[in-house]
Design an enzyme around this catalytic site. Structure first.
Site, mmCIF file in Angstrom:
data_model
loop_
_atom_site.group_PDB
_atom_site.id
_atom_site.type_symbol
_atom_site.label_atom_id
_atom_site.label_comp_id
_atom_site.label_asym_id
_atom_site.label_seq_id
_atom_site.Cartn_x
_atom_site.Cartn_y
_atom_site.Cartn_z
ATOM 1 N N CYS A 18 -5.498 9.868 5.292
ATOM 2 C CA CYS A 18 -4.655 11.048 5.108
ATOM 3 C C CYS A 18 -3.246 10.584 4.764
ATOM 4 O O CYS A 18 -2.868 9.454 5.038
ATOM 5 C CB CYS A 18 -4.579 11.868 6.395
ATOM 6 S SG CYS A 18 -6.152 12.563 6.885
ATOM 7 N N GLY A 45 -5.827 11.487 0.263
ATOM 8 C CA GLY A 45 -6.732 12.546 0.702
ATOM 9 C C GLY A 45 -6.739 13.666 -0.308
ATOM 10 O O GLY A 45 -5.681 14.151 -0.705
ATOM 11 N N ASN A 119 -2.286 11.089 10.620
ATOM 12 C CA ASN A 119 -3.085 10.122 9.864
ATOM 13 C C ASN A 119 -3.612 9.088 10.835
ATOM 14 O O ASN A 119 -2.827 8.438 11.511
ATOM 15 C CB ASN A 119 -2.204 9.457 8.794
ATOM 16 C CG ASN A 119 -2.859 8.258 8.113
ATOM 17 O OD1 ASN A 119 -2.185 7.360 7.663
ATOM 18 N ND2 ASN A 119 -4.177 8.251 8.037
ATOM 19 N N GLY A 120 -4.941 8.942 10.906
ATOM 20 C CA GLY A 120 -5.522 7.961 11.809
ATOM 21 C C GLY A 120 -6.732 8.520 12.507
ATOM 22 O O GLY A 120 -7.404 9.419 12.000
ATOM 23 N N TYR A 259 -6.324 -1.887 -0.735
ATOM 24 C CA TYR A 259 -6.793 -0.767 -1.556
ATOM 25 C C TYR A 259 -6.092 0.570 -1.315
ATOM 26 O O TYR A 259 -5.720 1.254 -2.277
ATOM 27 C CB TYR A 259 -8.310 -0.589 -1.332
ATOM 28 C CG TYR A 259 -8.842 0.701 -1.883
ATOM 29 C CD1 TYR A 259 -8.825 0.963 -3.255
ATOM 30 C CD2 TYR A 259 -9.339 1.687 -1.032
ATOM 31 C CE1 TYR A 259 -9.291 2.168 -3.763
ATOM 32 C CE2 TYR A 259 -9.809 2.900 -1.538
ATOM 33 C CZ TYR A 259 -9.782 3.131 -2.897
ATOM 34 O OH TYR A 259 -10.229 4.304 -3.404
#
Ligand code: SF4
Length: 500
Positions: A18, A45, A119-120, A259
């Site tokens: 995210c 996302g 995020n996570g 990435y």
């Protein structure tokens, strides 16, 4: 509004998690700034997007399934007045892909509404949720952000830093969070610093973001990357930093460098494009090949392919073209097109590759399905040899910290040897970059990273029920040991998977 899922340009890659963004900017339209910030975090996302905004008194929100440009337009931004805002782009790693799980999530408190974007992955979210439900809380979503919002709402009698610190003591896992209150924007990061979060300053205000690439549209420059366990409070006094909980061993996700993050972002004082170029250079030294042309798998393979070409002396050339608008379609391909797989997304340039010995550079192999299709596409188009070179080490273990890779039994490198994978994908040769060389390419100490999906050393202890879910059922008597930063635990060795 009926929205279907986007088409992933390369389903071989691990799925992004995210993106979070927040801004405090008196005199500015915070929702508009956040829209442009989210636009540059779209790669993290593509399932849903949302913005919460405050005018200093009232918190308003708009969120919907879809890409940032599909969710917001001028009319919607006009309904979001205010000078402070947070926003979110979502790929679901916990909670299903439905509108109610879109973020930010909001919660009503005695001091007004708050909104949370995360995020996570919290590894004790279910446990906390059950405790809160037993105490009478009702949850509207199945995502971790609502757990954080509910915990935070119980602490709003305290100064914000203290409220956030109390939440940080309760939750476990990888989290980088943006919070909006009627008068403040707050960012905080887990004590291991697994997911990125950076604070920026621009003329007129401050912002926080998962990545620095989102600073460009608002003209911000880096103030600092939040450290593990650190809190940033953005309000009328500017920005202040507080250590919320003691920091543990820093464990930034190595996949952010390989990435996930955009190549024009900067993390750990490292420019991602340069790090990926160096990964390609190291790959050429570690995994040389006799070939006529080095070909990147678009788009993420470009800097590494250039690095490989520079060190090997083999000319760089484009041999694969990605359909430029593949991420923008919400029309599902039909079954026949799905079976065409990668050919819908990547096209081979016949005149450049016929009769050539190619080195194909990509960032990762998860299940090996797409890599196999790319190799076949190149051979079908007339390549003489296809040597596959990968800038990530073999992915042998699942991720519990917010990355949707696969269960262990689905990971090619957990099931097969490198030679087995080479045979499976039909390549002339296959070579991965080693863990040490990836670390060397990033230019930091090895002990500053999470490398768990490569070496099984999980920095944050993983509860047994989560492990059981992601690891295969045991064969009788077959166990291996996974090292953890907080002691050792055992997981069952999975059974050798059958070939696809
Ligand atoms: S396990 Fe892998 S993908 Fe997950 S946080 Fe660690 S390095 Fe990143």
């Amino acid at each position: 509004m009926r929205l279907l899922r986007t088409v992933d340009a390369n389903p071989e890659h691990p799925k992004e998690e995210c993106g979070v963004f927040g801004v405090y900017a008196p005199g500015h339209e915070a929702a508009r700034l956040t829209f442009f910030g989210l636009f540059d975090l779209q790669h993290r996302g593509q399932e849903s997007a949302g913005i919460s905004v405050s005018d200093g008194a009232r918190v308003r929100m708009h969120k919907e399934m879809g890409l940032v440009t599909q969710v917001f337009n001028e009319e919607i931004l006009k309904t979001l007045p205010g000078h402070l805002a947070i926003g979110h782009t979502r790929y679901s790693t916990t909670g299903s892909s439905v509108r109610r799980n879109a973020q930010p999530v909001s919660c009503t408190t005695m001091d007004g509404d708050i909104a949370v974007a995360h995020n996570g992955n919290l590894i004790n979210a279910a446990e906390i949720r059950h405790e809160l439900e037993d105490e009478g809380e009702v949850f509207d979503t199945t995502n971790d952000s609502e757990v954080i919002a509910k915990l935070l709402a119980r602490e709003t009698d305290k100064p914000m830093e203290d409220a956030v610190a109390a939440v940080m003591r309760r939750v476990k896992g990888a989290y980088s969070v943006a919070v909006l209150t009627p008068r403040q924007v707050v960012g905080f990061r887990d004590p291991y610093g697994v997911r990125p979060l950076v604070v920026g300053k621009f003329k007129g205000g401050y912002c926080i973001s998962s990545e620095t690439c989102a600073f460009n549209p608002v003209g911000a420059r880096i103030v600092k990357e939040l450290g593990p366990g650190e809190i940033a409070v953005l309000d009328e006094n500017g920005v202040r930093f507080v250590q919320g909980v003691p920091k543990e061993r820093p464990s930034m996700c190595m996949f952010e460098f390989i990435y996930f993050s955009r190549p024009d972002s900067e993390m750990y004082d490292t420019f991602l494009y340069a790090a990926r170029h160096r990964m390609g250079e190291e790959l050429a030294r570690e995994q040389p090949a006799e070939a006529d042309m080095v070909v990147p798998v678009p788009d993420t393979g470009f800097p590494a392919a250039l690095g490989y070409s520079r060190v090997s002396g083999i000319p760089f050339g484009e041999g694969l073209i990605k359909s430029r608008y593949i991420h923008r379609t919400f029309i599902e391909p039909d079954q026949r097109m799905r079976e065409m797989g990668v050919r819908m997304k990547l096209h081979a340039l016949a005149d450049r590759i016929v009769g050539k010995r190619l080195v194909i550079v990509d960032d990762s192999i998860v299940r090996a399905t797409t890599t196999k299709q790319i190799v076949r596409l190149l051979f079908d188009t007339g390549a003489a040899e296809v040597h596959v070179r990968i800038t990530a080490p073999p992915i042998r273990y699942p991720c519990f910290y917010g990355i949707d890779m696969a269960r262990r039994g689905e990971l090619a490198a957990a099931k097969w040897s490198v030679e087995d994978i080479r045979e499976h994908i039909g390549a002339s040769s296959l070579g991965y970059l080693s863990v040490d060389s990836v670390v060397k390419a990033v230019g930091q100490d090895k002990d500053r990273f999470c490398l768990a999906c490569f070496n099984g050393e999980y920095p944050i202890d993983v509860p047994s029920d989560l492990r059981k879910d992601m690891f295969e059922r045991p064969k009788v008597g077959a166990f291996a040991t996974v090292r953890s930063g907080q002691g050792k635990f055992e997981f069952p060795e999975d059974e050798a998977g059958s070939r696809e």
